[in-house]
Design a protein around this motif. Structure first.
Motif, PDB file in Angstrom:
ATOM      1  N   TYR A  62       0.846  -1.210   0.000  1.00 10.16           N
ATOM      2  CA  TYR A  62       0.000   0.000   0.000  1.00 10.16           C
ATOM      3  C   TYR A  62       0.874   1.250   0.000  1.00 10.16           C
ATOM      4  CZ  TYR A  62      -3.367   3.471   1.714  1.00 10.16           C
ATOM      5  OH  TYR A  62      -4.147   4.594   1.867  1.00 10.16           O
ATOM      6  N   ASP A  63       1.920   1.239   0.842  1.00 12.62           N
ATOM      7  CA  ASP A  63       2.834   2.389   0.889  1.00 12.62           C
ATOM      8  C   ASP A  63       3.553   2.574  -0.449  1.00 12.62           C
ATOM      9  OD1 ASP A  63       2.209   3.003   3.498  1.00 12.62           O
ATOM     10  OD2 ASP A  63       3.931   1.936   4.361  1.00 12.62           O
ATOM     11  N   SER A  64       3.922   1.460  -1.073  1.00 14.36           N
ATOM     12  CA  SER A  64       4.629   1.531  -2.356  1.00 14.36           C
ATOM     13  C   SER A  64       3.795   2.243  -3.409  1.00 14.36           C
ATOM     14  CB  SER A  64       4.989   0.121  -2.838  1.00 14.36           C
ATOM     15  OG  SER A  64       5.869  -0.523  -1.952  1.00 14.36           O
ATOM     16  N   ILE A  65       2.533   1.893  -3.504  1.00 11.38           N
ATOM     17  CA  ILE A  65       1.648   2.521  -4.488  1.00 11.38           C
ATOM     18  C   ILE A  65       1.494   4.008  -4.195  1.00 11.38           C
ATOM     19  CG2 ILE A  65      -0.716   2.590  -5.369  1.00 11.38           C
ATOM     20  CD1 ILE A  65       0.842   0.224  -6.397  1.00 11.38           C
ATOM     21  N   ASN A  66       1.411   4.359  -2.914  1.00 13.10           N
ATOM     22  CA  ASN A  66       1.194   5.757  -2.531  1.00 13.10           C
ATOM     23  C   ASN A  66       2.381   6.662  -2.839  1.00 13.10           C
ATOM     24  OD1 ASN A  66      -1.430   5.595  -1.661  1.00 13.10           O
ATOM     25  ND2 ASN A  66      -0.911   5.256   0.492  1.00 13.10           N
ATOM     26  N   ILE A  67       3.583   6.096  -2.888  1.00 14.15           N
ATOM     27  CA  ILE A  67       4.760   6.942  -3.107  1.00 14.15           C
ATOM     28  C   ILE A  67       5.357   6.717  -4.501  1.00 14.15           C
ATOM     29  CG2 ILE A  67       5.297   7.140  -0.659  1.00 14.15           C
ATOM     30  CD1 ILE A  67       7.434   4.996  -0.998  1.00 14.15           C
ATOM     31  N   LEU A  68       4.548   6.155  -5.401  1.00 11.15           N
ATOM     32  CA  LEU A  68       5.020   5.830  -6.742  1.00 11.15           C
ATOM     33  C   LEU A  68       4.695   6.957  -7.719  1.00 11.15           C
ATOM     34  CD1 LEU A  68       6.417   3.348  -8.054  1.00 11.15           C
ATOM     35  CD2 LEU A  68       4.145   2.570  -8.745  1.00 11.15           C
ATOM     36  N   ALA A  69       5.659   7.289  -8.556  1.00 12.63           N
ATOM     37  CA  ALA A  69       5.452   8.317  -9.574  1.00 12.63           C
ATOM     38  C   ALA A  69       4.624   7.758 -10.728  1.00 12.63           C
ATOM     39  CB  ALA A  69       6.798   8.801 -10.094  1.00 12.63           C
ATOM     40  N   LYS A 103      -4.346  -5.061  -1.703  1.00 13.60           N
ATOM     41  CA  LYS A 103      -5.373  -4.370  -2.473  1.00 13.60           C
ATOM     42  C   LYS A 103      -4.713  -3.363  -3.407  1.00 13.60           C
ATOM     43  CE  LYS A 103      -9.053  -4.784   0.987  1.00 13.60           C
ATOM     44  NZ  LYS A 103     -10.004  -4.055   1.859  1.00 13.60           N
ATOM     45  N   ILE A 104      -5.146  -3.379  -4.655  1.00 14.88           N
ATOM     46  CA  ILE A 104      -4.601  -2.467  -5.657  1.00 14.88           C
ATOM     47  C   ILE A 104      -5.658  -1.421  -5.992  1.00 14.88           C
ATOM     48  CG2 ILE A 104      -3.688  -2.274  -7.995  1.00 14.88           C
ATOM     49  CD1 ILE A 104      -2.822  -5.187  -7.786  1.00 14.88           C
ATOM     50  N   PRO A 105      -5.349  -0.123  -5.818  1.00 18.26           N
ATOM     51  CA  PRO A 105      -6.319   0.912  -6.191  1.00 18.26           C
ATOM     52  C   PRO A 105      -6.448   0.972  -7.714  1.00 18.26           C
ATOM     53  CG  PRO A 105      -4.244   1.901  -5.514  1.00 18.26           C
ATOM     54  CD  PRO A 105      -4.113   0.436  -5.270  1.00 18.26           C
ATOM     55  N   ILE A 106      -7.568   0.537  -8.225  1.00 17.69           N
ATOM     56  CA  ILE A 106      -7.747   0.376  -9.668  1.00 17.69           C
ATOM     57  C   ILE A 106      -7.592   1.705 -10.413  1.00 17.69           C
ATOM     58  CG2 ILE A 106      -9.313  -0.350 -11.497  1.00 17.69           C
ATOM     59  CD1 ILE A 106      -8.219  -2.638  -9.813  1.00 17.69           C
ATOM     60  N   ALA A 107      -8.281   2.738  -9.939  1.00 24.17           N
ATOM     61  CA  ALA A 107      -8.292   4.006 -10.671  1.00 24.17           C
ATOM     62  C   ALA A 107      -6.884   4.590 -10.809  1.00 24.17           C
ATOM     63  CB  ALA A 107      -9.216   5.004  -9.986  1.00 24.17           C
ATOM     64  N   SER A 108      -6.166   4.700  -9.691  1.00 26.32           N
ATOM     65  CA  SER A 108      -4.835   5.299  -9.760  1.00 26.32           C
ATOM     66  C   SER A 108      -3.863   4.402 -10.516  1.00 26.32           C
ATOM     67  CB  SER A 108      -4.302   5.587  -8.354  1.00 26.32           C
ATOM     68  OG  SER A 108      -4.261   4.413  -7.572  1.00 26.32           O
TER      69      SER A 108
END
Length: 354
Positions: free
Chosen positions: A263-270, A286-291
């Motif tokens: 979750y943290d990885s997705i949040n700090i990804l360019a 869980k993978i945020p589909i939209a982002s």
């Protein structure tokens, strides 16, 4: 007992290992090689196995000797082992993915992906928490005789050093000047990952993320440009932005693999960034589909490494380009070492010396 050896074995899941005197393995196949263990790395996968967390996906007949990161000396060989490959007395690293040799994955060089792969200490074959280990074929050995390396530095390369190398190679095209890579978890794998990012990154800025200040210090010594302690409850996104002029990270290598670290990885990804997951602590993410769609994130899994990649990391060690940061334990202290690993108290890689 004549012809006996000492092995630390699982007799019951979620219990301390027992030091047993067992029969010394004997060569029974023409390609087999008996290796006198010089050192065996202690991996979190061993903890999952010992605790019984994998008993449904990796059913084993107990007692079982764990340990899959192995280096040692050839003791005896089967009659069809070519002398120019290995011979008694040679120092060898044991490649862990013992594939069938015939399937499409094996023929392409990725034996660790074989549907029928066996692993020392994780399958029907006993592992390296022992004085000797029987390897089913000389094809799974890398001969390092005369290269001036020691078993305790060599053994961790077979997993801890190999896994992040393959992971970073997958995203090497995304690295370079002006790029940023984050390594989450500076344990056995992460300390190597920082070094590979320095070697393969071509000027990429390296961010080390961990909950331990001592492990972040190791990351700094290994070449990390920034150290971020994620023990803090402060907003991780804001902390990354404060170090990057508001930008996110182009690549994340997740050496932990929990729901939280993913979750943290997705949040700090360019935008257009990649996450490579190699840790196995979690169960689902869980993978945020939209982002994920709007930012064109790329998510990779990366398993171990292949035989040729192991040869490459050994070459890096021989040339002094990478360093194995190890803490040594005697085989008698195996349960103490396991507890220290479980409590996060080992910096770098713990290795058992029989």
């Amino acid at each position: 007992m004549e012809g006996s050896i000492r092995s630390a074995r699982i007799h019951e899941y979620n219990k301390p290992l027992e030091l047993d005197n067992i029969s010394k393995p004997a060569i029974r196949g023409d390609e087999q090689v008996l290796v006198k263990v010089g050192a065996t790395g202690l991996c979190h996968s061993d903890l999952h196995l010992i605790n019984g967390e994998w008993k449904d996906i990796l059913p084993l007949n107990l007692p079982k000797t764990p340990g899959h990161e192995i280096a040692g000396w050839v003791e005896e060989v089967g009659k069809s082992v070519p002398e120019n490959i290995v011979k008694p007395g040679d120092l060898v690293a044991v490649f862990g993915g013992w594939g069938c040799g015939s399937c499409i994955y094996c023929k392409s060089g990725d034996e660790q992906l074989c549907s029928f792969a066996k692993w020392p200490g994780l399958s029907s074959f006993d592992g390296g928490f022992s004085e000797y280990v029987l390897v089913p074929s000389y094809r799974f050995l890398v001969n390092v005789a005369g290269l001036g390396v020691h078993p305790e530095n060599l053994a961790p390369l077979t997993d801890a050093g190999l896994t992040p190398y393959r992971a970073i190679k997958k995203v090497k095209s995304m690295l370079g000047p002006g790029k940023k890579i984050g390594i989450i978890g500076i344990g056995g794998l992460g300390s190597y990952a920082v070094q590979y990012a320095k070697i393969l990154g071509g000027g990429t800025k390296i961010f080390a993320l961990d909950r331990s200040s001592s492990k972040l210090e190791l990351a700094s010594r290994s070449g990390a440009d920034y150290q971020i302690n994620i023990q803090s409850t402060d907003n991780l996104v804001d902390r990354i932005r404060s170090e990057t002029e508001g930008k996110m990270l182009d690549v994340i290598i997740d050496c932990v693999g929990t729901d939280k670290t993913f979750y943290d990885s997705i949040n700090i990804l360019a935008k257009g960034g990649s996450v490579v997951v190699v840790g196995l602590f979690g169960t689902a993410a869980k993978i945020p589909i939209a982002s994920t769609v709007l930012n064109e994130y790329k998510i990779f899994g990366s398993l171990w490494g292949n035989y040729n990649e192991l040869r490459e990391v050994i070459e890096l060690l021989k040339e002094g380009k990478i360093k194995s940061n190890t803490t040594k334990f005697n085989l008698d202290d195996v349960n103490k070492a396991i507890k220290l690993l479980k409590d996060g108290q080992i910096v770098g890689r713990g290795v058992l010396i029989p």
